[in-house]
Each structure stands twice: as structure tokens, then as C-alpha cells.
Write a protein that holds these residues in place. Structure first.
Motif, PDB file in Angstrom:
ATOM      1  N   GLU A   1     -12.940  -0.850  -4.933  1.00 26.47           N
ATOM      2  CA  GLU A   1     -12.602   0.507  -5.354  1.00 26.47           C
ATOM      3  C   GLU A   1     -11.759   0.491  -6.625  1.00 26.47           C
ATOM      4  O   GLU A   1     -11.047  -0.483  -6.898  1.00 26.47           O
ATOM      5  CB  GLU A   1     -11.782   1.226  -4.265  1.00 26.47           C
ATOM      6  N   GLU A   2     -11.811   1.589  -7.353  1.00 27.77           N
ATOM      7  CA  GLU A   2     -10.876   1.873  -8.433  1.00 27.77           C
ATOM      8  C   GLU A   2      -9.996   2.999  -7.922  1.00 27.77           C
ATOM      9  O   GLU A   2     -10.502   4.055  -7.556  1.00 27.77           O
ATOM     10  CB  GLU A   2     -11.610   2.302  -9.704  1.00 27.77           C
ATOM     11  N   LEU A   3      -8.701   2.759  -7.868  1.00 30.42           N
ATOM     12  CA  LEU A   3      -7.768   3.741  -7.327  1.00 30.42           C
ATOM     13  C   LEU A   3      -6.824   4.224  -8.415  1.00 30.42           C
ATOM     14  O   LEU A   3      -6.330   3.430  -9.220  1.00 30.42           O
ATOM     15  CB  LEU A   3      -6.941   3.132  -6.190  1.00 30.42           C
ATOM     16  N   SER A   4      -6.560   5.502  -8.408  1.00 37.08           N
ATOM     17  CA  SER A   4      -5.536   6.089  -9.267  1.00 37.08           C
ATOM     18  C   SER A   4      -4.504   6.705  -8.331  1.00 37.08           C
ATOM     19  O   SER A   4      -4.801   7.658  -7.611  1.00 37.08           O
ATOM     20  CB  SER A   4      -6.154   7.158 -10.175  1.00 37.08           C
ATOM     21  N   LEU A   5      -3.318   6.114  -8.302  1.00 40.18           N
ATOM     22  CA  LEU A   5      -2.291   6.524  -7.340  1.00 40.18           C
ATOM     23  C   LEU A   5      -1.067   7.096  -8.043  1.00 40.18           C
ATOM     24  O   LEU A   5      -0.574   6.512  -8.997  1.00 40.18           O
ATOM     25  CB  LEU A   5      -1.857   5.321  -6.495  1.00 40.18           C
ATOM     26  N   LYS A   6      -0.595   8.213  -7.560  1.00 41.97           N
ATOM     27  CA  LYS A   6       0.699   8.756  -7.973  1.00 41.97           C
ATOM     28  C   LYS A   6       1.628   8.496  -6.798  1.00 41.97           C
ATOM     29  O   LYS A   6       1.373   8.941  -5.682  1.00 41.97           O
ATOM     30  CB  LYS A   6       0.609  10.244  -8.262  1.00 41.97           C
ATOM     31  N   VAL A   7       2.690   7.748  -7.060  1.00 42.15           N
ATOM     32  CA  VAL A   7       3.602   7.328  -6.000  1.00 42.15           C
ATOM     33  C   VAL A   7       4.994   7.858  -6.308  1.00 42.15           C
ATOM     34  O   VAL A   7       5.584   7.508  -7.333  1.00 42.15           O
ATOM     35  CB  VAL A   7       3.638   5.788  -5.879  1.00 42.15           C
ATOM     36  N   ALA A   8       5.495   8.696  -5.430  1.00 43.16           N
ATOM     37  CA  ALA A   8       6.848   9.225  -5.587  1.00 43.16           C
ATOM     38  C   ALA A   8       7.826   8.262  -4.931  1.00 43.16           C
ATOM     39  O   ALA A   8       7.756   8.017  -3.726  1.00 43.16           O
ATOM     40  CB  ALA A   8       6.958  10.606  -4.957  1.00 43.16           C
ATOM     41  N   GLN A   9       8.716   7.698  -5.733  1.00 39.83           N
ATOM     42  CA  GLN A   9       9.750   6.805  -5.213  1.00 39.83           C
ATOM     43  C   GLN A   9      10.976   7.646  -4.913  1.00 39.83           C
ATOM     44  O   GLN A   9      11.640   8.156  -5.819  1.00 39.83           O
ATOM     45  CB  GLN A   9      10.088   5.718  -6.227  1.00 39.83           C
TER      46      GLN A   9
ATOM     47  N   ALA B   1       6.728  -1.083  -3.516  1.00 40.23           N
ATOM     48  CA  ALA B   1       5.683  -2.068  -3.793  1.00 40.23           C
ATOM     49  C   ALA B   1       4.954  -2.450  -2.502  1.00 40.23           C
ATOM     50  O   ALA B   1       3.724  -2.569  -2.489  1.00 40.23           O
ATOM     51  CB  ALA B   1       6.288  -3.311  -4.451  1.00 40.23           C
ATOM     52  N   THR B   2       5.680  -2.596  -1.412  1.00 43.74           N
ATOM     53  CA  THR B   2       5.074  -2.912  -0.122  1.00 43.74           C
ATOM     54  C   THR B   2       4.199  -1.762   0.337  1.00 43.74           C
ATOM     55  O   THR B   2       3.097  -1.967   0.865  1.00 43.74           O
ATOM     56  CB  THR B   2       6.155  -3.227   0.933  1.00 43.74           C
ATOM     57  N   ARG B   3       4.651  -0.547   0.124  1.00 44.29           N
ATOM     58  CA  ARG B   3       3.888   0.648   0.490  1.00 44.29           C
ATOM     59  C   ARG B   3       2.560   0.703  -0.274  1.00 44.29           C
ATOM     60  O   ARG B   3       1.507   0.975   0.296  1.00 44.29           O
ATOM     61  CB  ARG B   3       4.749   1.881   0.194  1.00 44.29           C
ATOM     62  N   VAL B   4       2.598   0.411  -1.578  1.00 49.95           N
ATOM     63  CA  VAL B   4       1.381   0.416  -2.396  1.00 49.95           C
ATOM     64  C   VAL B   4       0.417  -0.683  -1.930  1.00 49.95           C
ATOM     65  O   VAL B   4      -0.784  -0.452  -1.775  1.00 49.95           O
ATOM     66  CB  VAL B   4       1.718   0.264  -3.898  1.00 49.95           C
TER      67      VAL B   4
ATOM     68  N   LEU C   1      -1.288   0.277   1.335  1.00 49.88           N
ATOM     69  CA  LEU C   1      -2.392   1.205   1.119  1.00 49.88           C
ATOM     70  C   LEU C   1      -3.621   0.463   0.595  1.00 49.88           C
ATOM     71  O   LEU C   1      -4.748   0.715   1.039  1.00 49.88           O
ATOM     72  CB  LEU C   1      -2.000   2.316   0.144  1.00 49.88           C
ATOM     73  N   CYS C   2      -3.437  -0.465  -0.309  1.00 57.68           N
ATOM     74  CA  CYS C   2      -4.561  -1.230  -0.857  1.00 57.68           C
ATOM     75  C   CYS C   2      -5.207  -2.117   0.201  1.00 57.68           C
ATOM     76  O   CYS C   2      -6.440  -2.134   0.342  1.00 57.68           O
ATOM     77  CB  CYS C   2      -4.098  -2.088  -2.035  1.00 57.68           C
ATOM     78  N   LEU C   3      -4.410  -2.843   0.954  1.00 50.24           N
ATOM     79  CA  LEU C   3      -4.955  -3.781   1.932  1.00 50.24           C
ATOM     80  C   LEU C   3      -5.548  -3.087   3.155  1.00 50.24           C
ATOM     81  O   LEU C   3      -6.343  -3.681   3.876  1.00 50.24           O
ATOM     82  CB  LEU C   3      -3.899  -4.798   2.357  1.00 50.24           C
ATOM     83  N   GLU C   4      -5.160  -1.851   3.394  1.00 58.40           N
ATOM     84  CA  GLU C   4      -5.700  -1.082   4.520  1.00 58.40           C
ATOM     85  C   GLU C   4      -6.719  -0.047   4.049  1.00 58.40           C
ATOM     86  O   GLU C   4      -7.192   0.759   4.850  1.00 58.40           O
ATOM     87  CB  GLU C   4      -4.560  -0.365   5.257  1.00 58.40           C
ATOM     88  N   HIS C   5      -7.074  -0.057   2.782  1.00 59.29           N
ATOM     89  CA  HIS C   5      -7.886   1.006   2.189  1.00 59.29           C
ATOM     90  C   HIS C   5      -9.146   1.302   2.985  1.00 59.29           C
ATOM     91  O   HIS C   5      -9.876   0.407   3.398  1.00 59.29           O
ATOM     92  CB  HIS C   5      -8.268   0.661   0.744  1.00 59.29           C
ATOM     93  N   GLU C   6      -9.354   2.576   3.246  1.00 63.79           N
ATOM     94  CA  GLU C   6     -10.541   3.104   3.905  1.00 63.79           C
ATOM     95  C   GLU C   6     -10.644   4.569   3.511  1.00 63.79           C
ATOM     96  O   GLU C   6      -9.699   5.130   2.943  1.00 63.79           O
ATOM     97  CB  GLU C   6     -10.453   2.968   5.426  1.00 63.79           C
ATOM     98  N   GLU C   7     -11.749   5.182   3.808  1.00 62.80           N
ATOM     99  CA  GLU C   7     -11.897   6.595   3.508  1.00 62.80           C
ATOM    100  C   GLU C   7     -10.855   7.391   4.284  1.00 62.80           C
ATOM    101  O   GLU C   7     -10.599   7.119   5.456  1.00 62.80           O
ATOM    102  CB  GLU C   7     -13.298   7.079   3.885  1.00 62.80           C
ATOM    103  N   GLY C   8     -10.215   8.346   3.621  1.00 61.33           N
ATOM    104  CA  GLY C   8      -9.227   9.201   4.273  1.00 61.33           C
ATOM    105  C   GLY C   8      -7.814   8.643   4.276  1.00 61.33           C
ATOM    106  O   GLY C   8      -6.914   9.237   4.856  1.00 61.33           O
TER     107      GLY C   8
ATOM    108  N   ALA D   1       4.472   5.662   6.407  1.00 63.95           N
ATOM    109  CA  ALA D   1       4.395   5.467   4.966  1.00 63.95           C
ATOM    110  C   ALA D   1       2.971   5.636   4.460  1.00 63.95           C
ATOM    111  O   ALA D   1       2.731   6.173   3.377  1.00 63.95           O
ATOM    112  CB  ALA D   1       4.923   4.079   4.593  1.00 63.95           C
ATOM    113  N   VAL D   2       1.995   5.173   5.247  1.00 63.68           N
ATOM    114  CA  VAL D   2       0.572   5.272   4.907  1.00 63.68           C
ATOM    115  C   VAL D   2      -0.155   5.749   6.154  1.00 63.68           C
ATOM    116  O   VAL D   2       0.103   5.261   7.259  1.00 63.68           O
ATOM    117  CB  VAL D   2       0.015   3.908   4.438  1.00 63.68           C
ATOM    118  N   ILE D   3      -1.070   6.694   5.963  1.00 68.98           N
ATOM    119  CA  ILE D   3      -1.806   7.256   7.099  1.00 68.98           C
ATOM    120  C   ILE D   3      -3.262   7.440   6.701  1.00 68.98           C
ATOM    121  O   ILE D   3      -3.559   7.729   5.545  1.00 68.98           O
ATOM    122  CB  ILE D   3      -1.169   8.594   7.543  1.00 68.98           C
ATOM    123  N   ALA D   4      -4.150   7.222   7.656  1.00 68.34           N
ATOM    124  CA  ALA D   4      -5.575   7.467   7.416  1.00 68.34           C
ATOM    125  C   ALA D   4      -6.068   8.455   8.462  1.00 68.34           C
ATOM    126  O   ALA D   4      -5.714   8.361   9.638  1.00 68.34           O
ATOM    127  CB  ALA D   4      -6.375   6.169   7.489  1.00 68.34           C
TER     128      ALA D   4
END
Length: 179
Positions: free
Chosen positions: A23-31, A41-44, A47-54, A68-71
Motif C-alpha cells: 500500500e501507499e499510505l498518507s497519514l496525518k498523525v496528531a502528536q 513512532a510505535t503507533r505509526v 498501524l503499518c504492521l497491522e494494516h487492513e481495510e478499515g 491507539a489503532v482500531i480497525a
């Protein structure tokens, strides 16, 4: 007056060979003001290592309602509950009950994180994954992150190859169960 969040923009090229996700991801991350760069950085990476639709970042560090991350699937049902850091056992228990799968990505000592859960009730603890990286890896990622960050994330045979703003880093992706 409360200090506001700092917004980071990530352009990510994701190649997870282990799972066949490209995938190509464009992420806006509010710190959040109380959030360290290591946590972000761990949160990002989670998200990458668990990436799935939704998949998306949760509603924020200050919100206790979401991880921190939800699908979610197309119906809105929670399919993955991914915590970051060193959450309390009660929070992991709640997430494991709410979602089909649950994981915790930590930038802390994984033995200490797991020790805090010992003897506590965690729903399906034998299925909850505790994930961490090699010593110093997350700190090196955090040092390379800027307000605008370009990342290349490649995972093959549970080894993470990462390029962050021109800095190349490598780490094994370690995992164990909560129970």
C-alpha cells in the motif's frame, strides 16, 4: 490554556511480504502534548504492521474509549484493537472482548509490560499478541521523524526494514502472547 497537538504528515510505502499487503499510505498523525515521539513512532508502525481495510488511528491519546489503532469492518464492528505502550490489563481485557483480535505494540521492556498483566484477567489472553522491536530501534525511528516524514516500510520473515527520511534501520519484529 492547554497545549495543542503537533500534526505530523507521513508518506508511507508499505510492503508487508509476510501478509501480502502492499500500500501507499498518507497519514496525518496528531502528536498529543503528553505523547513522546517514541510512542507516536510505535503507533505509526503498529498501524503499518497491522494494516487492513478499515484501520485507523483511535480518537486520541486523551480519549480512553478507543485504542491507539482500531480497525472496523464495513458494518462498523471492531475487528482489531491495537494498543500502544504499556496499557493496564483491564484495558487489554476490554479490547480483547470488543474485537476479533487484539495486540499491544510496546516501546517499553516487554517483560515488564507482561509482568504487569500477570494474574490479571484478560479475555482470550492466549490470543492477545505483545509485539516489540530490537533495543534502540524505536528511539532511532523517533530521532529520524520530522513534521513531514517519508517512510518505506518492508516486512519479510518478521524482519522490519525501514527507511525514515533517508535513515535506514532494521529490526526483528518480536512477538509473544499475553498469557
Amino acid at each position: 490554556m492547554a497545549i495543542g497537538a503537533t500534526v505530523h504528515t507521513f508518506s508511507v510505502q508499505l510492503a508487508d511480504v509476510d501478509r501480502g499487503v502492499y500500500e501507499e499510505l498518507s497519514l496525518k498523525v496528531a502528536q498529543h502534548a503528553s505523547e513522546t515521539l517514541a510512542f507516536m513512532a510505535t503507533r505509526v508502525l503498529a498501524l503499518c504492521l497491522e494494516h487492513e481495510e478499515g484501520i485507523a488511528f483511535g480518537s486520541g491519546v486523551a480519549s480512553g474509549a478507543e485504542p491507539a489503532v482500531i480497525a472496523r469492518d464495513a458494518t462498523g464492528a471492531i475487528t482489531a484493537w491495537i494498543e500502544v505502550g504499556a496499557p493496564e490489563a483491564e484495558r487489554v481485557h476490554r479490547g480483547s472482548m470488543a474485537a476479533e483480535r487484539a495486540a499491544v505494540y510496546t516501546h517499553h521492556d516487554p517483560d515488564r509490560v507482561a509482568a504487569r498483566w500477570a494474574g490479571k484477567r484478560i479475555h482470550r489472553a492466549d490470543e492477545v499478541r505483545l509485539v516489540w522491536f530490537d533495543d534502540g530501534f524505536i528511539d532511532a525511528v523517533a530521532d529520524a521523524v520530522d513534521r513531514r516524514t517519508t517512510m518505506s516500510v518492508s516486512i519479510t520473515e518478521r524482519v522490519l526494514y525501514l527507511e525514515v527520511n533517508g535513515t535506514t534501520l532494521t529490526s526483528s519484529v518480536h512477538e509473544r502472547r499475553a498469557a
